[in-house]
Design a protein around this motif. Structure first.
Motif, mmCIF file in Angstrom:
data_model
loop_
_atom_site.group_PDB
_atom_site.id
_atom_site.type_symbol
_atom_site.label_atom_id
_atom_site.label_comp_id
_atom_site.label_asym_id
_atom_site.label_seq_id
_atom_site.Cartn_x
_atom_site.Cartn_y
_atom_site.Cartn_z
ATOM 1 N N PHE A 50 88.329 -2.633 58.592
ATOM 2 C CA PHE A 50 87.787 -2.514 59.943
ATOM 3 C C PHE A 50 86.371 -3.074 59.844
ATOM 4 C CE2 PHE A 50 90.790 0.921 59.321
ATOM 5 C CZ PHE A 50 91.584 0.842 60.449
ATOM 6 N N SER A 51 85.890 -3.717 60.887
ATOM 7 C CA SER A 51 84.576 -4.360 60.856
ATOM 8 C C SER A 51 83.607 -3.656 61.787
ATOM 9 C CB SER A 51 84.695 -5.824 61.274
ATOM 10 O OG SER A 51 85.553 -6.504 60.391
ATOM 11 N N GLY A 52 82.400 -3.406 61.289
ATOM 12 C CA GLY A 52 81.372 -2.733 62.079
ATOM 13 C C GLY A 52 80.770 -3.639 63.131
ATOM 14 N N LEU A 53 80.635 -3.119 64.339
ATOM 15 C CA LEU A 53 80.069 -3.909 65.426
ATOM 16 C C LEU A 53 78.593 -4.218 65.218
ATOM 17 C CD1 LEU A 53 82.759 -3.243 66.842
ATOM 18 C CD2 LEU A 53 81.462 -2.915 68.929
ATOM 19 N N ASN A 54 77.842 -3.333 64.592
ATOM 20 C CA ASN A 54 76.413 -3.563 64.382
ATOM 21 C C ASN A 54 76.113 -4.137 63.004
ATOM 22 O OD1 ASN A 54 75.514 -2.687 66.917
ATOM 23 N ND2 ASN A 54 75.670 -0.563 66.275
ATOM 24 N N SER A 55 76.681 -3.566 61.979
ATOM 25 C CA SER A 55 76.371 -4.003 60.612
ATOM 26 C C SER A 55 77.077 -5.304 60.252
ATOM 27 C CB SER A 55 76.773 -2.920 59.610
ATOM 28 O OG SER A 55 78.189 -2.789 59.551
ATOM 29 N N HIS A 56 78.181 -5.591 60.938
ATOM 30 C CA HIS A 56 79.021 -6.755 60.629
ATOM 31 C C HIS A 56 79.553 -6.677 59.198
ATOM 32 C CE1 HIS A 56 77.523 -8.467 64.378
ATOM 33 N NE2 HIS A 56 76.308 -8.182 63.941
ATOM 34 N N GLU A 74 81.126 0.081 78.936
ATOM 35 C CA GLU A 74 80.126 0.054 77.864
ATOM 36 C C GLU A 74 80.764 -0.364 76.536
ATOM 37 O OE1 GLU A 74 77.001 3.469 79.399
ATOM 38 O OE2 GLU A 74 78.892 4.093 78.459
ATOM 39 N N TYR A 75 81.955 0.129 76.304
ATOM 40 C CA TYR A 75 82.688 -0.220 75.085
ATOM 41 C C TYR A 75 82.997 -1.712 75.072
ATOM 42 C CZ TYR A 75 86.292 0.143 71.431
ATOM 43 O OH TYR A 75 87.038 -0.005 70.293
ATOM 44 N N THR A 76 83.471 -2.230 76.182
ATOM 45 C CA THR A 76 83.779 -3.656 76.295
ATOM 46 C C THR A 76 82.529 -4.491 76.056
ATOM 47 O OG1 THR A 76 85.596 -3.195 77.815
ATOM 48 C CG2 THR A 76 84.722 -5.444 77.827
ATOM 49 N N GLU A 77 81.398 -4.056 76.604
ATOM 50 C CA GLU A 77 80.146 -4.781 76.411
ATOM 51 C C GLU A 77 79.697 -4.741 74.948
ATOM 52 O OE1 GLU A 77 76.794 -7.052 76.650
ATOM 53 O OE2 GLU A 77 78.563 -6.995 77.932
ATOM 54 N N ALA A 78 79.876 -3.616 74.290
ATOM 55 C CA ALA A 78 79.529 -3.520 72.868
ATOM 56 C C ALA A 78 80.376 -4.500 72.055
ATOM 57 C CB ALA A 78 79.725 -2.090 72.370
ATOM 58 N N LEU A 79 81.656 -4.562 72.350
ATOM 59 C CA LEU A 79 82.538 -5.519 71.675
ATOM 60 C C LEU A 79 82.124 -6.956 71.993
ATOM 61 C CD1 LEU A 79 85.984 -3.797 72.221
ATOM 62 C CD2 LEU A 79 84.981 -4.348 69.999
ATOM 63 N N ARG A 80 81.866 -7.237 73.257
ATOM 64 C CA ARG A 80 81.494 -8.591 73.669
ATOM 65 C C ARG A 80 80.227 -9.045 72.949
ATOM 66 N NH1 ARG A 80 78.037 -11.350 75.540
ATOM 67 N NH2 ARG A 80 76.700 -9.609 76.053
ATOM 68 N N SER A 81 79.237 -8.176 72.916
ATOM 69 C CA SER A 81 77.965 -8.497 72.278
ATOM 70 C C SER A 81 78.144 -8.761 70.784
ATOM 71 C CB SER A 81 76.991 -7.345 72.500
ATOM 72 O OG SER A 81 75.797 -7.553 71.811
ATOM 73 N N SER A 82 78.916 -7.918 70.111
ATOM 74 C CA SER A 82 79.153 -8.094 68.677
ATOM 75 C C SER A 82 79.922 -9.380 68.402
ATOM 76 C CB SER A 82 79.909 -6.895 68.101
ATOM 77 O OG SER A 82 80.092 -7.044 66.713
ATOM 78 N N LEU A 83 80.950 -9.638 69.181
ATOM 79 C CA LEU A 83 81.728 -10.868 69.004
ATOM 80 C C LEU A 83 80.839 -12.100 69.169
ATOM 81 C CD1 LEU A 83 84.999 -9.917 70.921
ATOM 82 C CD2 LEU A 83 84.737 -10.156 68.439
ATOM 83 N N ALA A 84 79.988 -12.082 70.200
ATOM 84 C CA ALA A 84 79.085 -13.216 70.443
ATOM 85 C C ALA A 84 78.112 -13.390 69.284
ATOM 86 C CB ALA A 84 78.328 -13.000 71.752
ATOM 87 N N GLU A 85 77.550 -12.297 68.768
ATOM 88 C CA GLU A 85 76.617 -12.363 67.634
ATOM 89 C C GLU A 85 77.272 -12.966 66.395
ATOM 90 O OE1 GLU A 85 75.056 -8.508 66.730
ATOM 91 O OE2 GLU A 85 74.066 -8.321 68.672
ATOM 92 N N GLN A 86 78.558 -12.727 66.234
ATOM 93 C CA GLN A 86 79.263 -13.184 65.043
ATOM 94 C C GLN A 86 79.920 -14.548 65.223
ATOM 95 O OE1 GLN A 86 81.378 -9.948 62.790
ATOM 96 N NE2 GLN A 86 80.987 -8.841 64.708
ATOM 97 N N GLY A 87 79.769 -15.139 66.403
ATOM 98 C CA GLY A 87 80.323 -16.460 66.648
ATOM 99 C C GLY A 87 81.777 -16.476 67.068
ATOM 100 N N TYR A 88 82.299 -15.294 67.423
ATOM 101 C CA TYR A 88 83.676 -15.221 67.903
ATOM 102 C C TYR A 88 83.704 -15.445 69.412
ATOM 103 C CZ TYR A 88 85.036 -13.127 63.436
ATOM 104 O OH TYR A 88 85.271 -12.898 62.110
ATOM 105 N N GLN A 89 84.886 -15.567 69.948
ATOM 106 C CA GLN A 89 85.073 -15.771 71.377
ATOM 107 C C GLN A 89 84.825 -14.450 72.120
ATOM 108 O OE1 GLN A 89 88.925 -17.434 72.057
ATOM 109 N NE2 GLN A 89 88.267 -18.499 73.889
ATOM 110 N N ALA A 90 83.657 -14.316 72.711
ATOM 111 C CA ALA A 90 83.251 -13.070 73.369
ATOM 112 C C ALA A 90 84.138 -12.735 74.561
ATOM 113 C CB ALA A 90 81.792 -13.160 73.804
#
Length: 133
Positions: A50-56, A74-90
């Motif tokens: 499993f991958s951490g949304l903040n720590s990556h 809020e959960y969706t936004e947390a996922l979207r933000s993490s995906l964008a930070e990691q270069g995934y399709q937000a």
């Protein structure tokens, strides 16, 4: 709302456990690399993580947690933000949030789960159905 969070609980039950996440951080299920897809027990470990949304970072155990007052938006936004930070399709965040929320609805809060590629189960189920590492 019930969601998956990183946990150190039951770490060490398998010889190839690891937990590099922050205890309690939100996690998602990142796709495995080609090597991990062939065998989740490879040194890479992405097929069982499993991958951490903040720590990556990754962990082999996650816990179903009840977060009162946390909304699906809020959960969706947390996922979207993490995906964008990691270069995934937000843009995948809404679908991912729905899928993860459906998954955790199967278990009571406090349940520790592990992953074997696309199969996520309570850790004790694997312990009974699979030989130890």
């Amino acid at each position: 709302m019930k969601i998956l969070v990183a946990t150190g609980q039951t770490q060490g039950k398998r010889t190839n456990d690891y937990n590099w996440c922050v205890e309690g951080e939100l996690v998602f299920i990142e796709p495995a690399c080609a090597r991990g897809e062939r065998d989740p027990d490879t040194q890479c470990g992405c097929g069982r993580a499993f991958s951490g949304l903040n720590s990556h970072r990754g962990t082999t155990t996650a816990r179903v947690a009840e977060l009162r007052g946390f909304t699906e938006a809020e959960y969706t936004e947390a996922l979207r933000s993490s995906l964008a930070e990691q270069g995934y399709q937000a843009g995948l965040a809404p679908e991912m949030a729905e899928s993860l929320l459906d998954l955790v609805s199967l278990w009571p809060a406090g349940t520790v789960v592990e992953r074997r590629l696309d199969e996520i189960r309570p850790r004790d189920v694997f312990a009974r159905s699979r030989p130890p590492d």
